[in-house]
Design an enzyme around this catalytic site. Structure first.
Site, PDB file in Angstrom:
ATOM      1  N   HIS A 109      28.347 -60.483 -16.460  1.00 31.60           N
ATOM      2  CA  HIS A 109      28.125 -60.650 -17.773  1.00 31.60           C
ATOM      3  C   HIS A 109      29.379 -61.490 -18.389  1.00 31.60           C
ATOM      4  CE1 HIS A 109      30.891 -57.395 -17.655  1.00 31.60           C
ATOM      5  NE2 HIS A 109      31.373 -57.481 -19.054  1.00 31.60           N
ATOM      6  N   ASP A 111      31.583 -61.940 -21.998  1.00 33.04           N
ATOM      7  CA  ASP A 111      31.880 -60.649 -23.184  1.00 33.04           C
ATOM      8  C   ASP A 111      31.186 -61.236 -24.388  1.00 33.04           C
ATOM      9  OD1 ASP A 111      32.776 -58.945 -21.663  1.00 33.04           O
ATOM     10  OD2 ASP A 111      34.778 -59.542 -21.736  1.00 33.04           O
ATOM     11  N   HIS A 270      31.885 -62.065 -15.150  1.00 31.85           N
ATOM     12  CA  HIS A 270      32.863 -61.283 -14.555  1.00 31.85           C
ATOM     13  C   HIS A 270      31.895 -59.923 -14.376  1.00 31.85           C
ATOM     14  CE1 HIS A 270      33.385 -60.276 -18.904  1.00 31.85           C
ATOM     15  NE2 HIS A 270      33.693 -59.180 -18.511  1.00 31.85           N
ATOM     16  N   ARG A 284      42.096 -53.593 -23.456  1.00 29.93           N
ATOM     17  CA  ARG A 284      41.258 -54.737 -23.310  1.00 29.93           C
ATOM     18  C   ARG A 284      41.113 -55.321 -24.735  1.00 29.93           C
ATOM     19  NH1 ARG A 284      35.577 -55.464 -24.633  1.00 29.93           N
ATOM     20  NH2 ARG A 284      34.525 -56.885 -22.952  1.00 29.93           N
TER      21      ARG A 284
HETATM   22  C1  SIN Z   1      34.961 -56.003 -18.899  1.00 28.62           C
HETATM   23  O1  SIN Z   1      33.793 -56.138 -18.440  1.00 28.62           O
HETATM   24  O2  SIN Z   1      35.333 -56.546 -19.844  1.00 28.62           O
HETATM   25  C2  SIN Z   1      35.769 -55.139 -18.065  1.00 28.62           C
HETATM   26  C3  SIN Z   1      36.072 -55.449 -16.548  1.00 28.62           C
HETATM   27  C4  SIN Z   1      37.057 -54.443 -15.897  1.00 28.62           C
HETATM   28  O3  SIN Z   1      37.157 -53.217 -16.316  1.00 28.62           O
HETATM   29  O4  SIN Z   1      37.314 -54.912 -14.690  1.00 28.62           O
END
Ligand code: SIN
Length: 293
Positions: A109, A111, A270, A284
């Protein structure tokens, strides 16, 4: 850095850059986010634009310092339906406990792609990490675009994707937007930042606003292609989804407490790997972005 950046022949005075894969991704040394001056920041930012996924090790910063860094990178993209930390609503604390089945972000995906102005970048700060596993995979959407045939580039040049944030329903089938309405503290921030919308159309092929490079803009929020019926759109999207994550377009980041990775959502997909059972805790922040074109 504004406008189209020049990324050729950069020599860094303050930082050292070690690529981690052929396609993209680099570890950067010589940056201490607890005391970041303008010269180091400028080199870091240039290296980030060039390598798309950059990894800093052994960082020790407070939530306020993480927020300050995010403000410098472009401000906060408040998530429309996820709660931030009590005293730092800008930061989402992502925790997976031993025994938890669900792994946040464990699909390919980009973000907040469902929003009209999706997140420019994501900064993930590891506070606790499993002794093995829990890595994150990244795929380079510039290389994915470049590797398409001229026919595919031309045929889909002006096509838009329809992106929806409500695809995955885990809490009794309610829409995320409705669940989030109970969170009044976040509601005000999200509304003020104009981020309430959870459905949007975006160009399938987008231009990076700072480097001018073309990228395939794809992620799990993409539902269909505008102007196509499902029977037409599905095989095209199936092909593109598989093409986008070819191994040669990927790099992989392993986390230790103190690792901070910053990735460019305008050119990278990612995927968090769900292969661990120990506790993992991350802070995050997503960075505010522009309207894709
Ligand atoms: C995310 O998808 O923003 C998190 C990625 C992760 O926790 O490695």
């Amino acid at each position: 850095m504004n406008g189209t950046a020049t990324l050729e022949s950069v020599e860094y005075k303050h930082i050292q850059v070690r690529p981690i894969a052929g396609t993209m991704g680099a570890e950067i040394f010589g940056v201490d986010l607890a005391k970041l001056n303008d010269e180091v920041y400028d080199e870091f930012y240039n290296a980030w634009l060039r390598h798309q996924v950059v990894v800093l090790r052994d960082q020790d910063i407070t939530p306020d310092q993480q927020v300050d860094f995010a403000m410098r990178l472009g401000g906060i993209h408040f998530h429309p339906y996820m709660n931030g930390m009590d005293n730092h609503p800008e930061i989402l604390e992502i925790i997976k406990e031993p025994g938890d089945k669900y792994t946040f972000g464990s699909t390919w995906h980009t973000d907040q792609m469902f929003n009209p102005q999706p997140a420019k970048a994501t900064m993930l700060y590891a506070k606790e990490s499993p002794s093995t596993g829990g890595d994150t995979l990244f795929a380079n959407m510039h290389d994915a675009y470049d590797a398409l045939s001229d026919g595919m580039k031309t045929m889909l040049a002006d096509v838009k994707t329809w992106c929806v944030g409500d695809k995955f329903r885990r809490s009794g089938g309610s829409r995320r937007k409705d669940r989030y309405q109970g969170n009044l503290k976040m509601a005000a921030k999200v509304r003020d930042a104009g981020n309430l919308q959870t459905e949007s159309a975006h160009p399938l092929y987008r231009t990076h606003p700072e480097t001018g490079r073309m990228a395939l803009y794809l992620g799990n929020h993409v539902q269909t292609l505008e102007g196509f019926n499902d029977a037409e759109a599905e095989p095209i999207l199936d092909f593109l989804r598989e093409h986008a994550i070819r191994p040669e377009f990927t790099c992989r980041v392993n986390w230790k407490p103190g690792t901070i990775t910053l990735w460019d959502n305008r050119s990278v997909q990612h995927h968090a790997i769900a292969d661990y059972s120990e506790r993992r805790r991350m802070h995050r922040i997503t960075i505010a972005g522009d309207t894709p074109f």
